[in-house]
Design a protein around this motif. Structure first.
Motif, short mmCIF file in Angstrom:
data_model
loop_
_atom_site.label_atom_id
_atom_site.label_comp_id
_atom_site.label_asym_id
_atom_site.label_seq_id
_atom_site.Cartn_x
_atom_site.Cartn_y
_atom_site.Cartn_z
N PHE A 100 0.83 -1.20 0.00
CA PHE A 100 0.00 0.00 0.00
C PHE A 100 0.87 1.26 0.00
CE2 PHE A 100 -2.38 3.30 2.29
CZ PHE A 100 -3.47 3.41 1.44
N LEU A 101 1.86 1.28 0.87
CA LEU A 101 2.76 2.44 0.94
C LEU A 101 3.53 2.59 -0.37
CD1 LEU A 101 3.53 4.66 2.90
CD2 LEU A 101 5.29 3.17 3.81
N GLY A 102 3.93 1.47 -0.97
CA GLY A 102 4.64 1.50 -2.25
C GLY A 102 3.79 2.01 -3.40
N ALA A 121 12.89 8.54 -7.80
CA ALA A 121 13.92 9.01 -6.87
C ALA A 121 13.29 9.33 -5.50
CB ALA A 121 14.62 10.25 -7.44
N ARG A 122 12.12 9.95 -5.50
CA ARG A 122 11.44 10.25 -4.24
C ARG A 122 11.03 8.97 -3.53
NH1 ARG A 122 5.94 13.73 -3.74
NH2 ARG A 122 7.23 15.55 -4.05
N LEU A 123 10.53 8.00 -4.28
CA LEU A 123 10.14 6.72 -3.67
C LEU A 123 11.36 6.04 -3.04
CD1 LEU A 123 7.93 4.59 -3.16
CD2 LEU A 123 8.56 3.58 -5.35
N ARG A 124 12.47 6.02 -3.76
CA ARG A 124 13.69 5.40 -3.21
C ARG A 124 14.17 6.15 -1.97
NH1 ARG A 124 16.61 5.44 -8.43
NH2 ARG A 124 18.17 6.49 -7.19
N ARG A 125 14.02 7.47 -1.97
CA ARG A 125 14.45 8.28 -0.83
C ARG A 125 13.55 8.07 0.39
NH1 ARG A 125 13.21 14.41 -1.44
NH2 ARG A 125 11.24 13.64 -0.63
N ASP A 126 12.24 8.00 0.18
CA ASP A 126 11.29 8.07 1.29
C ASP A 126 10.70 6.74 1.75
OD1 ASP A 126 11.63 10.79 1.22
OD2 ASP A 126 9.74 11.20 0.19
N TYR A 127 10.68 5.73 0.88
CA TYR A 127 9.93 4.50 1.18
C TYR A 127 10.41 3.80 2.45
CZ TYR A 127 7.88 -0.12 0.79
OH TYR A 127 7.21 -1.28 1.06
N SER A 128 11.68 3.53 2.57
CA SER A 128 12.19 2.77 3.72
C SER A 128 11.90 3.48 5.03
CB SER A 128 13.69 2.54 3.60
OG SER A 128 13.96 1.72 2.49
N ASP A 129 12.16 4.78 5.07
CA ASP A 129 11.91 5.54 6.29
C ASP A 129 10.42 5.56 6.62
OD1 ASP A 129 12.80 7.17 8.47
OD2 ASP A 129 12.03 8.92 7.38
N ALA A 130 9.59 5.74 5.61
CA ALA A 130 8.13 5.75 5.85
C ALA A 130 7.65 4.39 6.33
CB ALA A 130 7.39 6.16 4.57
N LEU A 131 8.18 3.31 5.77
CA LEU A 131 7.77 1.98 6.20
C LEU A 131 8.22 1.69 7.63
CD1 LEU A 131 6.31 -0.61 5.33
CD2 LEU A 131 8.51 -1.48 4.52
N ILE A 132 9.41 2.09 7.97
CA ILE A 132 9.88 1.90 9.36
C ILE A 132 9.02 2.72 10.31
CG2 ILE A 132 11.81 2.41 10.94
CD1 ILE A 132 13.67 1.64 8.51
N THR A 133 8.71 3.96 9.96
CA THR A 133 7.84 4.78 10.79
C THR A 133 6.46 4.13 10.91
OG1 THR A 133 9.05 6.75 10.11
CG2 THR A 133 6.88 7.10 11.11
N ASN A 134 5.97 3.56 9.83
CA ASN A 134 4.71 2.82 9.83
C ASN A 134 4.73 1.74 10.91
OD1 ASN A 134 2.23 1.50 8.26
ND2 ASN A 134 3.74 -0.11 8.58
N TYR A 135 5.83 1.03 11.03
CA TYR A 135 5.91 -0.07 12.01
C TYR A 135 5.99 0.42 13.46
CZ TYR A 135 6.33 -3.28 8.12
OH TYR A 135 6.10 -4.02 6.97
N TYR A 136 6.34 1.67 13.66
CA TYR A 136 6.28 2.23 15.01
C TYR A 136 4.84 2.54 15.43
CZ TYR A 136 11.34 2.95 15.33
OH TYR A 136 12.69 2.77 15.40
#
Length: 176
Positions: A100-102, A121-136
């Protein structure tokens, strides 16, 4: 209390429409909070189009997809016992959330007018951080959602919590 009763009546009469409009409204509110309280843009630099885009995404993508997902998940894993709620949360966070986030982040970029290259480029920059924040944020919320909240109210419950999440996503996807 009167507003809650009116909401319940509207939800009973038109569940899909009310869920979609609730989702869009709360995504728009999240963007307003992001622009005014986080980014401190003020009224002069407030981007109405950006808020309308986020509200549109809530109505056309988030509401229908998440609302539909909850119905599918309830059929895949029926029940509201603690173990059922835990299973739903694991499937939701392990399978649905990353996909969903992707999809959501590039959709925001596309509607913001980014080129395919800039969007990637924005997806590569933001996805991992957003997904980790999602898990918090989301595992405990979803555990409570699947254990305590009836199916018809799940999207509304999540969207109320999502005001904070949408504020973060709006800030994350619109920062320079």
């Amino acid at each position: 209390m009167i507003l809650w009763r009116a909401y319940q009546q509207a939800l009973a009469a038109h569940p899909w429409k009310v869920q979609v409009l609730t989702s869009g409204s709360l995504m728009g509110i999240g963007d307003i909070i992001s622009q005014q309280l986080i980014e401190k843009r003020g009224l002069e630099k407030y981007e109405v189009h950006r808020t309308l885009t986020m509200a549109f995404i809530g109505c056309s993508f988030v509401g229908p997809v998440v609302g539909g997902w909850y119905r599918v998940l309830d059929r895949l894993i029926p029940g509201n016992a603690r173990m059922d709620a835990l299973k739903k949360m694991v499937v939701d966070q392990g399978a649905f959330a990353p996909c969903f986030l992707g999809c959501l982040l590039p959709l925001i970029g596309t509607l913001d007018g980014l080129s395919a290259e800039d969007n990637w480029a924005r997806l590569r920059r933001d996805y991992s951080d957003a997904l980790i924040t999602n898990y918090y944020i989301w595992p405990p919320v979803q555990l409570a959602n699947f254990y305590l909240i009836p199916l018809i109210y799940r999207l509304a419950f999540v969207q109320c919590i999502s005001v904070v999440w949408n504020t973060y996503l709006s800030w994350k996807s619109h920062r320079s």
